[in-house]
Design a protein around this motif. Structure first.
Motif, PDB file in Angstrom:
ATOM      1  N   ASN A 141      23.652  22.678 -26.889  1.00  0.00           N
ATOM      2  CA  ASN A 141      23.495  23.128 -25.509  1.00  0.00           C
ATOM      3  C   ASN A 141      23.868  24.607 -25.432  1.00  0.00           C
ATOM      4  OD1 ASN A 141      23.442  23.543 -22.764  1.00  0.00           O
ATOM      5  ND2 ASN A 141      24.784  21.831 -22.250  1.00  0.00           N
ATOM      6  N   LEU A 142      22.900  25.458 -25.115  1.00  0.00           N
ATOM      7  CA  LEU A 142      23.150  26.899 -25.042  1.00  0.00           C
ATOM      8  C   LEU A 142      23.433  27.372 -23.619  1.00  0.00           C
ATOM      9  CD1 LEU A 142      20.379  28.170 -27.489  1.00  0.00           C
ATOM     10  CD2 LEU A 142      22.798  27.740 -27.972  1.00  0.00           C
ATOM     11  N   THR A 143      23.626  26.436 -22.693  1.00  0.00           N
ATOM     12  CA  THR A 143      23.927  26.781 -21.305  1.00  0.00           C
ATOM     13  C   THR A 143      25.361  26.395 -20.969  1.00  0.00           C
ATOM     14  OG1 THR A 143      23.402  24.681 -20.207  1.00  0.00           O
ATOM     15  CG2 THR A 143      21.534  26.090 -20.818  1.00  0.00           C
ATOM     16  N   ASP A 144      25.767  26.759 -19.745  1.00  0.00           N
ATOM     17  CA  ASP A 144      27.092  26.354 -19.252  1.00  0.00           C
ATOM     18  C   ASP A 144      27.028  25.040 -18.487  1.00  0.00           C
ATOM     19  OD1 ASP A 144      28.366  28.645 -20.253  1.00  0.00           O
ATOM     20  OD2 ASP A 144      27.784  29.815 -18.491  1.00  0.00           O
ATOM     21  N   ASP A 145      25.838  24.468 -18.390  1.00  0.00           N
ATOM     22  CA  ASP A 145      25.637  23.216 -17.659  1.00  0.00           C
ATOM     23  C   ASP A 145      25.853  22.032 -18.596  1.00  0.00           C
ATOM     24  OD1 ASP A 145      24.823  21.069 -16.157  1.00  0.00           O
ATOM     25  OD2 ASP A 145      22.779  21.794 -15.791  1.00  0.00           O
ATOM     26  N   THR A 146      26.949  21.333 -18.405  1.00  0.00           N
ATOM     27  CA  THR A 146      27.271  20.214 -19.295  1.00  0.00           C
ATOM     28  C   THR A 146      26.313  19.044 -19.098  1.00  0.00           C
ATOM     29  OG1 THR A 146      28.881  19.379 -17.692  1.00  0.00           O
ATOM     30  CG2 THR A 146      29.700  20.834 -19.437  1.00  0.00           C
TER      31      THR A 146
ATOM     32  N   ARG B  54      23.117  19.312 -19.165  1.00  0.00           N
ATOM     33  CA  ARG B  54      21.941  19.524 -19.992  1.00  0.00           C
ATOM     34  C   ARG B  54      22.127  18.822 -21.339  1.00  0.00           C
ATOM     35  NH1 ARG B  54      18.927  24.304 -18.895  1.00  0.00           N
ATOM     36  NH2 ARG B  54      17.829  23.863 -20.833  1.00  0.00           N
TER      37      ARG B  54
ATOM     38  N   PRO C 271      18.036  29.082 -22.587  1.00  0.00           N
ATOM     39  CA  PRO C 271      18.155  29.051 -21.117  1.00  0.00           C
ATOM     40  C   PRO C 271      17.117  29.979 -20.484  1.00  0.00           C
ATOM     41  CG  PRO C 271      20.287  29.439 -22.182  1.00  0.00           C
ATOM     42  CD  PRO C 271      19.243  29.582 -23.242  1.00  0.00           C
TER      43      PRO C 271
ATOM     44  N   ASP D 299      17.537  31.798 -17.851  1.00  0.00           N
ATOM     45  CA  ASP D 299      18.131  32.975 -17.217  1.00  0.00           C
ATOM     46  C   ASP D 299      18.821  33.909 -18.215  1.00  0.00           C
ATOM     47  OD1 ASP D 299      20.164  31.271 -17.892  1.00  0.00           O
ATOM     48  OD2 ASP D 299      21.191  31.339 -15.958  1.00  0.00           O
ATOM     49  N   GLU D 300      18.388  33.872 -19.450  1.00  0.00           N
ATOM     50  CA  GLU D 300      19.033  34.681 -20.492  1.00  0.00           C
ATOM     51  C   GLU D 300      17.978  35.183 -21.465  1.00  0.00           C
ATOM     52  OE1 GLU D 300      22.455  34.226 -24.020  1.00  0.00           O
ATOM     53  OE2 GLU D 300      21.867  32.491 -22.799  1.00  0.00           O
TER      54      GLU D 300
ATOM     55  N   ALA E 185      20.341  33.990 -26.904  1.00  0.00           N
ATOM     56  CA  ALA E 185      20.586  32.555 -26.993  1.00  0.00           C
ATOM     57  C   ALA E 185      20.353  32.059 -28.423  1.00  0.00           C
ATOM     58  CB  ALA E 185      19.677  31.808 -26.022  1.00  0.00           C
TER      59      ALA E 185
END
Length: 227
Positions: A127-132, A134, A165, A167-168, A173
């Motif tokens: 998971n490369l986001t801060d949203d757990t 995902r 992500p 937004d990046e 990423a």
């Protein structure tokens, strides 16, 4: 067979070759997976006639149905790239040659429990986001997951997978994914695969070491409307 399909495939392959050249990469080390989600099995047959040997599906039911319908096609490798569920582990294992989305010990255990014969190739989804919420294991936990999966007799850890992500900058990423790949190789030295890069960001993925690209609409065209 549509000539447009052949043209799109050739165009994407040329862009892959250009990106590999720009990155100083050997093209032979990059596998192009065509994602055929929602498209009919006939499209996979057409792709096979054009030389495609690696196809990807997101949904177990669709993967199973297409593999069954196209069982007579030689040398076709089926990649399961969707979120794996423990209650569908047997069906996924029966239909997939590679599972890209092992992100927790429970799904690894479920796939191992129904295994027989040759080991199943799997990748650890990061998971490369801060949203757990995902899909994917947190980068801080990837080493422990690699050690767990490596201890399962019927699974073979091949490397890592991730989705950049939205937004990046994808290059940033994929650089983080490469660091996770390095961590996994400290546990499983032969786990050299990096599944990253889709239609919109595969050049950046190639620059960061991707070995497997998951490309859909740029090759297949728009997905059919689902009723």
């Amino acid at each position: 067979m549509s000539s447009a399909l052949a043209d799109r495939l050739a165009d994407v392959d040329a862009r892959i070759a250009d990106a590999a050249r720009a990155a100083g990469r050997d093209l032979a080390g990059i596998t192009r997976i065509v994602v055929t989600k929602f498209h009919p099995a006939s499209l996979v047959r057409d792709l096979h006639a054009l030389g495609v040997r690696d196809v990807g599906e997101n949904r177990q039911q669709e993967l199973t149905a297409k593999r069954d319908e196209l069982a007579s096609l030689p040398d076709l490798r089926w990649h399961f790239i969707g979120q794996a569920q423990t209650n569908k582990a047997r069906a996924v294992r029966a239909a997939a040659d590679v599972v890209h989305s092992v992100d927790r010990s429970r799904i690894a255990d479920a796939l191992d429990a129904v295994g027989s014969g040759d080991p199943l190739d799997v990748l650890l989804q990061v998971n490369l986001t801060d949203d757990t919420g995902r899909g994917g294991v947190a980068p801080a936990e990837v080493e422990a997951l690699a050690a767990h999966v490596a201890g399962l007799a019927s699974l073979r850890v091949r490397g890592v997978m991730a989705v950049a992500p939205l937004d990046e900058d994808p290059a940033h990423a994929f650089e983080r994914l490469r660091r996770s790949a390095d961590v996994v190789r400290t546990v499983v030295p032969e786990a050299t695969w990096i599944s990253a890069g889709m239609t919109g960001d595969f050049p950046e993925a190639i620059a960061m070491g991707a070995t497997h690209l998951r490309i859909g609409s740029a090759i297949t065209g728009p997905r059919p409307v689902r009723g």
